[in-house]
Design an enzyme around this catalytic site. Structure first.
Site, PDB file in Angstrom:
ATOM      1  CB  CYS A   2      -0.790   0.096   1.163  1.00 42.17           C
ATOM      2  SG  CYS A   2      -1.762  -1.566   1.643  1.00 42.17           S
ATOM      3  NE  ARG A  27       4.927   2.567  -2.604  1.00 39.62           N
ATOM      4  CZ  ARG A  27       5.687   1.632  -2.037  1.00 39.62           C
ATOM      5  NH1 ARG A  27       5.235   0.858  -1.332  1.00 39.62           N
ATOM      6  NH2 ARG A  27       7.102   2.049  -2.369  1.00 39.62           N
ATOM      7  CD1 TRP A  74      -3.382  -4.721  -4.681  1.00 40.51           C
ATOM      8  CD2 TRP A  74      -2.586  -6.156  -3.083  1.00 40.51           C
ATOM      9  NE1 TRP A  74      -3.247  -6.197  -5.007  1.00 40.51           N
ATOM     10  CE2 TRP A  74      -2.863  -6.943  -4.014  1.00 40.51           C
ATOM     11  CE3 TRP A  74      -2.052  -6.707  -1.665  1.00 40.51           C
ATOM     12  CZ2 TRP A  74      -2.401  -8.374  -4.084  1.00 40.51           C
ATOM     13  CZ3 TRP A  74      -1.619  -8.012  -1.920  1.00 40.51           C
ATOM     14  CH2 TRP A  74      -1.900  -8.741  -3.030  1.00 40.51           C
ATOM     15  CG  ASN A  98       3.504  -1.055   2.376  1.00 41.34           C
ATOM     16  OD1 ASN A  98       2.911  -1.808   2.062  1.00 41.34           O
ATOM     17  ND2 ASN A  98       4.623  -0.623   1.810  1.00 41.34           N
ATOM     18  N   GLY A  99       2.339  -3.259   4.660  1.00 43.69           N
ATOM     19  CA  GLY A  99       2.890  -4.685   5.083  1.00 43.69           C
ATOM     20  C   GLY A  99       1.886  -5.671   5.637  1.00 43.69           C
ATOM     21  CD  GLU A 479       6.290 -10.001 -20.055  1.00 43.07           C
ATOM     22  OE1 GLU A 479       6.353 -10.664 -18.965  1.00 43.07           O
ATOM     23  OE2 GLU A 479       6.012  -8.802 -20.157  1.00 43.07           O
ATOM     24  CE  LYS A 483       3.020  -7.696 -19.301  1.00 43.40           C
ATOM     25  NZ  LYS A 483       4.150  -7.384 -18.711  1.00 43.40           N
ATOM     26  CD  GLU A 486       0.423  -7.771 -15.988  1.00 42.20           C
ATOM     27  OE1 GLU A 486       0.252  -7.531 -14.944  1.00 42.20           O
ATOM     28  OE2 GLU A 486       1.456  -7.771 -16.767  1.00 42.20           O
ATOM     29  CG  HIS A 502       6.272 -33.639 -23.151  1.00 40.78           C
ATOM     30  ND1 HIS A 502       6.710 -34.821 -23.376  1.00 40.78           N
ATOM     31  CD2 HIS A 502       7.204 -32.892 -24.133  1.00 40.78           C
ATOM     32  CE1 HIS A 502       7.770 -35.123 -24.093  1.00 40.78           C
ATOM     33  NE2 HIS A 502       7.953 -33.733 -24.493  1.00 40.78           N
ATOM     34  CE  LYS A 602       4.834  -0.438 -13.053  1.00 42.21           C
ATOM     35  NZ  LYS A 602       4.756  -1.658 -14.226  1.00 42.21           N
TER      36      LYS A 602
HETATM   37  O1  M6R Z   1       8.999  -3.905  -9.941  1.00 42.88           O
HETATM   38  P1  M6R Z   1       9.271  -5.373 -10.035  1.00 42.88           P
HETATM   39  O2  M6R Z   1       9.752  -5.255 -11.512  1.00 42.88           O
HETATM   40  O3  M6R Z   1      10.131  -6.198  -9.159  1.00 42.88           O
HETATM   41  O4  M6R Z   1       7.835  -6.244 -10.215  1.00 42.88           O
HETATM   42  C1  M6R Z   1       7.925  -7.656 -10.659  1.00 42.88           C
HETATM   43  C2  M6R Z   1       6.567  -8.275 -10.821  1.00 42.88           C
HETATM   44  O5  M6R Z   1       5.452  -7.827  -9.962  1.00 42.88           O
HETATM   45  C3  M6R Z   1       6.175  -7.334 -12.194  1.00 42.88           C
HETATM   46  O6  M6R Z   1       6.947  -7.572 -13.182  1.00 42.88           O
HETATM   47  C4  M6R Z   1       4.553  -7.833 -12.440  1.00 42.88           C
HETATM   48  O7  M6R Z   1       4.665  -9.148 -12.850  1.00 42.88           O
HETATM   49  C5  M6R Z   1       4.034  -6.979 -13.783  1.00 42.88           C
HETATM   50  N1  M6R Z   1       2.822  -6.540 -13.396  1.00 42.88           N
HETATM   51  C6  M6R Z   1       3.947  -7.581 -15.045  1.00 42.88           C
HETATM   52  O8  M6R Z   1       3.439  -6.859 -16.001  1.00 42.88           O
END
Ligand code: M6R
Length: 607
Positions: A2, A27, A74, A98-99, A479, A483, A486, A502, A602
């Protein structure tokens, strides 16, 4: 995970807190709240949903207090609703957190037994009741917080506001980041320097275990042993303006389109364009003496690390292990002291990556980080930082940070190859020239956007999508699937082409689009066989390839996206763009919240 803010100001602080919370929304954004002292009395405003709901509430019911704390959430413990939104408060204290407090159940039982009335499902509420309990026992606010902290297990950054205390904020950190802002007759607490940027650029960062007492005249900081200490006040370069979307509909679109520029910028920090050689900062280790590299990261950054592995192994003949940070930390991996551990992170605050970095340090590893936020905790705790110069990445889906991470990893792997004698000067020149051409190829890839948008209309009709790739295109397939899922909420999986038979082949029928990432390289023929297997089962293929791959993939019912020719060493950097655009346009068609998808944040600052 957060964002928290606290301001001791000289005029009503609610507007400045909202401004700071906007900068912290990366956050978390499921609810938000503020508390101020109105004529000495703790008064809260909290709202479920995005920050604008809280803003609207404050317009209807303004607050005038000149001291306050605020939070954007969050959810970890308890649903994202108004009741569970921070600040949590009793009649004596309000707190933002936050935590995660791991022993909250035990504390809740104990405090309930002494008459505390809990009203939320959160772990944080125990902190307010614990401090109140200690104050009711006779301690003043500062001593009550000091006595409460050792009883908390878990991670936290905290800011406290007290009933009747118009010149006092208390902050504490263990595990989660917290900074102090030093203004002119004003003091602040914030999760990062970016949140504090409109208020001050004089920042000191609390260290783990620190406890801080803020008054308008200044701050006193105590370390984990309770000794008064000084944390240096640094000039922060964090931008004081909010990053804008420009002509783009979403930050994600803007960030995808920025890639030719920011990757070029990042490359120019690590390449001498005149001599066509990689030029790194002085390294505190010798690549020639390493017998292994460990790379750790989470999410997209982890996939960048996986691609890095292919490069280190090919260019430098150096074995690399790549781990999801949360796994490396707990799997009791043996480390040989003196080896290198690389951490990749956009935010530089990801809790699992940070904890793994500390774990690697304890095991005598050299610690190098590739981070985008230069003032972040991971950057500050690393022996060597190689920044990505992507600029602020606002969209939750990582795009430009990913390709900039690849740019840095490629340069590192080339430097390793040179140091180990596995690359000749000519090899290095060829690899560097290929990298220099990447921004141009990226621009060419972006020109395919109208075609990609058309393909996205088909993808958006499906519930499941499969991504396939071999070699460095395999992590890119992972990846691509991340993408898509998410931001569009369509279920997607990435597989190595060779793994299809497999298990995942059982999924293939006419309803499943299969996105195949396959430049014409030494494994292309193998991938064509995999496409044949898909086509034989009526799977619908979208092939991302180059002119030769387009000619040689003689399979019917394939939609082909043709990228320019380029050396195989750089394909992941360029092929990432159509993969990102496909996810982006699918999400836009689905009507999801592209920049702030549900349930995500984020920066993931909890384990
Ligand atoms: O800030 P970071 O690069 O350490 O974050 C890692 C992941 O949380 C981040 O890459 C996440 O998977 C993204 N939302 C993917 O698009």
């Amino acid at each position: 995970m957060c964002g928290i803010i606290g301001i001791l100001g000289r005029e009503p602080v609610a507007p400045a807190m909202i401004e700071a919370l906007k900068r912290l929304e990366y956050r978390g954004y499921d609810s938000a709240g503020v508390a101020t002292l109105e004529n000495g009395h703790l008064t809260r405003r909290r709202a479920e949903g995005k920050l604008r709901k809280l803003e609207e509430l404050l317009e209807r019911k303004p607050l005038q207090g000149q001291i306050g704390i605020g939070h954007t959430r969050w959810a970890t413990h308890g649903r994202p609703n108004e009741t569970n939104a921070h600040p949590h408060a009793t009649d004596r204290v309000a707190v933002v957190h936050n935590g995660i407090i791991e022993n909250f159940n035990e504390l809740r039982t104990e405090l309930s037994g002494r008459g505390a009335k809990f009203t939320t499902e959160t772990d944080t509420e125990v902190i307010a009741h614990l401090v109140t309990d200690l104050m009711n026992g006779g301690l003043g606010p500062i001593d009550a917080v000091r006595a409460a902290l050792p009883r908390l297990k878990g991670a936290f950054a905290l800011a406290f506001l007290f009933e009747g205390e118009n010149d006092l904020l208390v902050g504490a950190r263990r595990g989660s980041p917290l900074a102090i802002g030093h203004g002119d007759g004003e003091m602040m607490l914030g999760s990062d320097a970016i949140a504090l940027a409109p208020l001050t650029s004089n920042i000191s960062y609390l260290e783990d275990g620190d406890f801080a007492v803020l008054k308008r005249g200044g701050a006193q900081v105590y370390d984990a042993n309770g000794n008064e200490t000084k944390r240096p006040v640094l000039r922060s370069g964090a931008a004081s303006f909010l990053v804008e979307k420009g002509n783009f509909r979403h930050f994600m679109a803007k960030e995808i389109h920025e890639q030719p520029e920011v990757v070029g910028h990042t490359l120019s920090a690590y390449i001498d364009f005149a001599t066509e050689r990689v030029q790194l900062p002085e390294l505190p280790f010798d690549f020639a003496k390493l017998d292994r590299i460990a790379i750790s990261a989470c999410g997209t950054a982890y996939y960048a690390g996986l691609i890095g592995k292919y490069w280190f192994e090919r260019f430098a003949r150096l074995p690399v292990e790549v781990d999801i940070a949360s796994e490396l930390r707990y799997r009791e991996a043996p480390f040989t002291p003196g080896n290198l551990a690389i951490f990749v992170s956009q935010s530089g605050e990801t809790a699992d990556t940070l904890a793994t970095l500390r774990h690697a340090k304890e095991h005598g590893q050299h610690v190098l980080s590739i981070v985008n936020v230069a003032t972040s905790t991971i950057a500050r705790e690393s022996e060597l930082v190689m920044p990505t110069l992507a600029g602020p990445e606002i969209g939750v889906a990582s795009t430009k940070a990913f390709t900039c991470q690849l740019a840095v990893l490629a340069c590192l792997a080339i430097a390793a190859g040179r140091a180990r004698g596995t690359l000749t000067e000519e090899d290095e020149g060829n690899l560097v020239r290929a990298l220099i051409e990447v921004p141009r190829h990226m621009s060419e890839a972006l020109a395919l956007e109208p075609e990609i948008e058309r393909l996205a209309r088909d993808i958006a009709k499906n519930r499941d999508v499969l991504y396939l790739g071999r070699g460095t295109s395999y992590p890119l397939a992972l990846e691509g699937a991340l993408k898509l899922k998410e931001i569009s909420y369509i279920h997607a999986e990435g597989y190595a082409g060779g793994e299809l038979k497999h298990g995942p082949i059982a999924l293939i029928d006419a309803t499943i689009p299969v996105i195949v990432i396959a430049p014409y390289d030494r494994v292309f023929e193998k991938t064509v066989s995999n496409m044949q297997e898909v086509a034989a089962r009526e799977g619908r293929i979208i092939l991302i390839t180059d002119p030769r791959g387009a000619r040689e993939a003689t399979i019917e019912s394939v939609a082909i996206l043709t990228l320019p020719d380029m050396p195989p060493s750089v394909t992941p950097l360029v092929y990432a763009l159509p993969v990102q655009l496909l996810a982006y346009h699918t999400a836009v068609i689905m009507g999801t919240d592209v920049d702030q998808p549900r349930n995500l944040a984020k920066s993931v600052t909890v384990e």
